[in-house]
Design a protein around this motif. Structure first.
Motif, PDB file in Angstrom:
ATOM      1  N   LEU A 133      31.558  40.097  50.011  1.00 25.76           N
ATOM      2  CA  LEU A 133      32.283  40.240  48.746  1.00 25.76           C
ATOM      3  C   LEU A 133      33.576  41.043  48.934  1.00 25.76           C
ATOM      4  N   PHE A 134      33.522  42.053  49.798  1.00 24.21           N
ATOM      5  CA  PHE A 134      34.726  42.843  50.070  1.00 24.21           C
ATOM      6  C   PHE A 134      35.794  41.978  50.733  1.00 24.21           C
ATOM      7  N   SER A 135      35.386  41.190  51.717  1.00 29.10           N
ATOM      8  CA  SER A 135      36.340  40.326  52.418  1.00 29.10           C
ATOM      9  C   SER A 135      36.866  39.233  51.492  1.00 29.10           C
ATOM     10  N   LEU A 136      35.983  38.639  50.680  1.00 24.85           N
ATOM     11  CA  LEU A 136      36.398  37.611  49.732  1.00 24.85           C
ATOM     12  C   LEU A 136      37.428  38.157  48.755  1.00 24.85           C
ATOM     13  N   TYR A 137      37.203  39.383  48.303  1.00 25.06           N
ATOM     14  CA  TYR A 137      38.125  40.002  47.352  1.00 25.06           C
ATOM     15  C   TYR A 137      39.530  40.133  47.930  1.00 25.06           C
ATOM     16  N   HIS A 138      39.638  40.310  49.233  1.00 28.36           N
ATOM     17  CA  HIS A 138      40.952  40.521  49.835  1.00 28.36           C
ATOM     18  C   HIS A 138      41.604  39.239  50.344  1.00 28.36           C
ATOM     19  N   LEU A 139      41.022  38.082  50.005  1.00 28.15           N
ATOM     20  CA  LEU A 139      41.780  36.845  50.143  1.00 28.15           C
ATOM     21  C   LEU A 139      42.880  36.865  49.077  1.00 28.15           C
ATOM     22  N   PRO A 140      44.114  36.570  49.429  1.00 26.43           N
ATOM     23  CA  PRO A 140      45.231  36.747  48.477  1.00 26.43           C
ATOM     24  C   PRO A 140      45.015  36.113  47.114  1.00 26.43           C
ATOM     25  N   VAL A 141      44.534  34.870  47.064  1.00 26.30           N
ATOM     26  CA  VAL A 141      44.380  34.191  45.777  1.00 26.30           C
ATOM     27  C   VAL A 141      43.323  34.883  44.922  1.00 26.30           C
ATOM     28  N   ILE A 142      42.237  35.352  45.540  1.00 24.44           N
ATOM     29  CA  ILE A 142      41.177  36.053  44.805  1.00 24.44           C
ATOM     30  C   ILE A 142      41.666  37.420  44.350  1.00 24.44           C
ATOM     31  N   HIS A 143      42.279  38.160  45.255  1.00 23.94           N
ATOM     32  CA  HIS A 143      42.751  39.509  44.942  1.00 23.94           C
ATOM     33  C   HIS A 143      43.726  39.498  43.775  1.00 23.94           C
ATOM     34  N   ASP A 144      44.715  38.618  43.820  1.00 17.21           N
ATOM     35  CA  ASP A 144      45.715  38.597  42.752  1.00 17.21           C
ATOM     36  C   ASP A 144      45.088  38.183  41.426  1.00 17.21           C
ATOM     37  N   TYR A 145      44.144  37.247  41.456  1.00 17.71           N
ATOM     38  CA  TYR A 145      43.482  36.832  40.215  1.00 17.71           C
ATOM     39  C   TYR A 145      42.703  37.995  39.613  1.00 17.71           C
ATOM     40  N   VAL A 146      41.941  38.704  40.447  1.00 20.39           N
ATOM     41  CA  VAL A 146      41.146  39.827  39.959  1.00 20.39           C
ATOM     42  C   VAL A 146      42.049  40.927  39.408  1.00 20.39           C
ATOM     43  N   MET A 147      43.127  41.230  40.093  1.00 19.72           N
ATOM     44  CA  MET A 147      44.026  42.295  39.649  1.00 19.72           C
ATOM     45  C   MET A 147      44.724  41.961  38.335  1.00 19.72           C
ATOM     46  N   LEU A 148      44.864  40.670  38.040  1.00 18.99           N
ATOM     47  CA  LEU A 148      45.589  40.256  36.836  1.00 18.99           C
ATOM     48  C   LEU A 148      44.675  39.902  35.673  1.00 18.99           C
ATOM     49  N   HIS A 149      43.379  40.102  35.837  1.00 23.88           N
ATOM     50  CA  HIS A 149      42.416  39.834  34.759  1.00 23.88           C
ATOM     51  C   HIS A 149      41.481  41.034  34.657  1.00 23.88           C
ATOM     52  N   PHE A 150      41.668  41.839  33.638  1.00 24.01           N
ATOM     53  CA  PHE A 150      41.013  43.145  33.544  1.00 24.01           C
ATOM     54  C   PHE A 150      39.495  43.032  33.541  1.00 24.01           C
ATOM     55  N   ALA A 151      38.933  42.128  32.730  1.00 27.62           N
ATOM     56  CA  ALA A 151      37.470  42.007  32.641  1.00 27.62           C
ATOM     57  C   ALA A 151      36.881  41.603  33.990  1.00 27.62           C
ATOM     58  N   VAL A 152      37.521  40.653  34.662  1.00 28.69           N
ATOM     59  CA  VAL A 152      37.047  40.220  35.982  1.00 28.69           C
ATOM     60  C   VAL A 152      37.161  41.371  36.980  1.00 28.69           C
ATOM     61  N   HIS A 153      38.237  42.129  36.866  1.00 29.57           N
ATOM     62  CA  HIS A 153      38.472  43.278  37.750  1.00 29.57           C
ATOM     63  C   HIS A 153      37.330  44.278  37.653  1.00 29.57           C
ATOM     64  N   ARG A 154      36.971  44.657  36.434  1.00 33.99           N
ATOM     65  CA  ARG A 154      35.899  45.636  36.236  1.00 33.99           C
ATOM     66  C   ARG A 154      34.547  45.075  36.686  1.00 33.99           C
ATOM     67  N   LEU A 155      34.288  43.804  36.381  1.00 32.68           N
ATOM     68  CA  LEU A 155      33.024  43.182  36.772  1.00 32.68           C
ATOM     69  C   LEU A 155      32.904  43.126  38.294  1.00 32.68           C
ATOM     70  N   TYR A 156      33.971  42.711  38.967  1.00 29.64           N
ATOM     71  CA  TYR A 156      33.933  42.593  40.427  1.00 29.64           C
ATOM     72  C   TYR A 156      33.725  43.954  41.067  1.00 29.64           C
ATOM     73  N   TYR A 157      34.405  44.977  40.559  1.00 28.89           N
ATOM     74  CA  TYR A 157      34.252  46.321  41.107  1.00 28.89           C
ATOM     75  C   TYR A 157      32.840  46.854  40.883  1.00 28.89           C
ATOM     76  N   GLY A 158      32.239  46.505  39.735  1.00 34.31           N
ATOM     77  CA  GLY A 158      30.861  46.920  39.481  1.00 34.31           C
ATOM     78  C   GLY A 158      29.888  46.264  40.447  1.00 34.31           C
ATOM     79  N   VAL A 159      30.092  44.976  40.715  1.00 31.35           N
ATOM     80  CA  VAL A 159      29.230  44.268  41.668  1.00 31.35           C
ATOM     81  C   VAL A 159      29.412  44.849  43.067  1.00 31.35           C
ATOM     82  N   LEU A 160      30.641  45.158  43.454  1.00 32.08           N
ATOM     83  CA  LEU A 160      30.880  45.788  44.756  1.00 32.08           C
ATOM     84  C   LEU A 160      30.156  47.125  44.862  1.00 32.08           C
TER      85      LEU A 160
END
Length: 306
Positions: free
Chosen positions: A131-158
């Motif tokens: 999940l950490f590596s997937l998050y740092h794929l550019p397309v995933i990272h930018d999407y997560v950073m630009l969507h607040f709810a997804v950002h918080r959910l992903y960080y909680g799962v991590l």
């Protein structure tokens, strides 16, 4: 410093997250203090253990609500420091601060018992590092950073998967330890290897990978989730993340990858040395006991070890 003077107290210290952190700290102190007698097998929690939990909570707050969080939206290098603080430092410190009788009570919950397979060393290592590596794929990272709810959910799962990963190394319950010292050593090496590809991609990329740290418009949109005011005003005032640091986006990205890998290597190398030292001492004590035992006992001990 680093442009922090341009932001308000609320931007720097996130009062809502600070209040939640203080409530969590108060709840912990109540749990290990006045409420402890309600739990079977409870005992006095040493000051050292309480300090570990509070230290982990402080690290988590700085990474997710304090100045490090804000800087992590400005510079990629601080983003990686924030990730290291959150999942490699805060998680194990908080887990070490939870007494064994709390863990025993928690693990009696049926729904958690059904999910115990997620704590299997290989599964946990693959989950967190994957999940950490997937998050740092550019397309995933930018999407997560630009969507607040997804950002918080992903960080909680991590956070949860980091706790599963750390459980193999800092499990305080003897009856639930399924991995010996040699297994822990192998587990540490596995984690060190699994995170390497993601860090390598970041360090050796020939160009900036993340729009949220190189494209001023994307950066301003991402900043709008952690500071007050209109993102367009941020863009007009600062022009982009280059305003805050002397590093180019590519160099900032490389520094972030190196910082993450260095912190991970240092922490796991320290754990490796600790596990190996105690394993070596245990083996020496066993050898001494076998040497001093009568011949019959020596044979039994040897067969048991084999």
């Amino acid at each position: 410093m680093l442009g922090l003077q341009y932001f308000s107290f609320a931007d720097l210290w996130s009062p809502l997250i600070l209040a939640a952190t203080l409530l969590l700290a108060a709840g912990y102190l109540l749990l290990v203090g006045p409420l402890a007698q309600r739990f079977p097998g409870s005992a006095i929690v040493p000051v050292r253990q309480r300090v570990l939990f509070m230290g982990g909570l402080l690290a988590l707050y700085l990474a997710q609500g304090g100045p490090v969080s804000l800087l992590g939206h400005i510079l990629f290098s601080f983003h990686m420091v924030s990730m290291a603080l959150s999942y490699l430092i805060a998680v194990p410190l908080m887990m070490l601060g939870i007494p064994d009788w709390c863990w025993r009570t928690l693990l009696k919950v049926n729904s958690l018992r059904r999910l115990s397979f997620l704590a299997h060393p290989v599964v946990a290592a693959l989950l967190f590092n994957g999940l950490f590596s997937l998050y740092h794929l550019p397309v995933i990272h930018d999407y997560v950073m630009l969507h607040f709810a997804v950002h918080r959910l992903y960080y909680g799962v991590l956070f949860l998967t980091a706790a599963l990963m750390w459980w193999t190394l800092i499990n305080p319950l003897p009856e639930r330890r399924k991995v010996g010292s040699l297994g822990q050593i192998g587990f540490i090496f596995l984690n060190m290897v699994l995170l390497t590809p993601a860090c390598g991609l970041i360090i050796f990329a020939g160009a900036p990978l993340y729009a949220t740290y190189s494209d001023p418009s994307a950066w301003a949109r991402a900043m709008g989730y952690c500071v007050s005011g209109d993102p367009a005003a941020l863009l007009r005032t600062f022009g982009g993340p280059a305003f805050f640091g002397g590093l180019s986006p590519k160099v900032d990205q490389q520094v972030g990858g190196i910082a993450m890998k260095f912190i991970q290597e240092f922490i796991f190398a320290s754990m490796l040395a600790y596990v190996f030292y105690h394993w070596y001492k245990k083996e020496n004590r066993q050898d001494d006991a076998d040497t001093s035992a009568p011949s019959g006992e020596l044979g039994d001990g040897f067969l048991t070890r084999v």
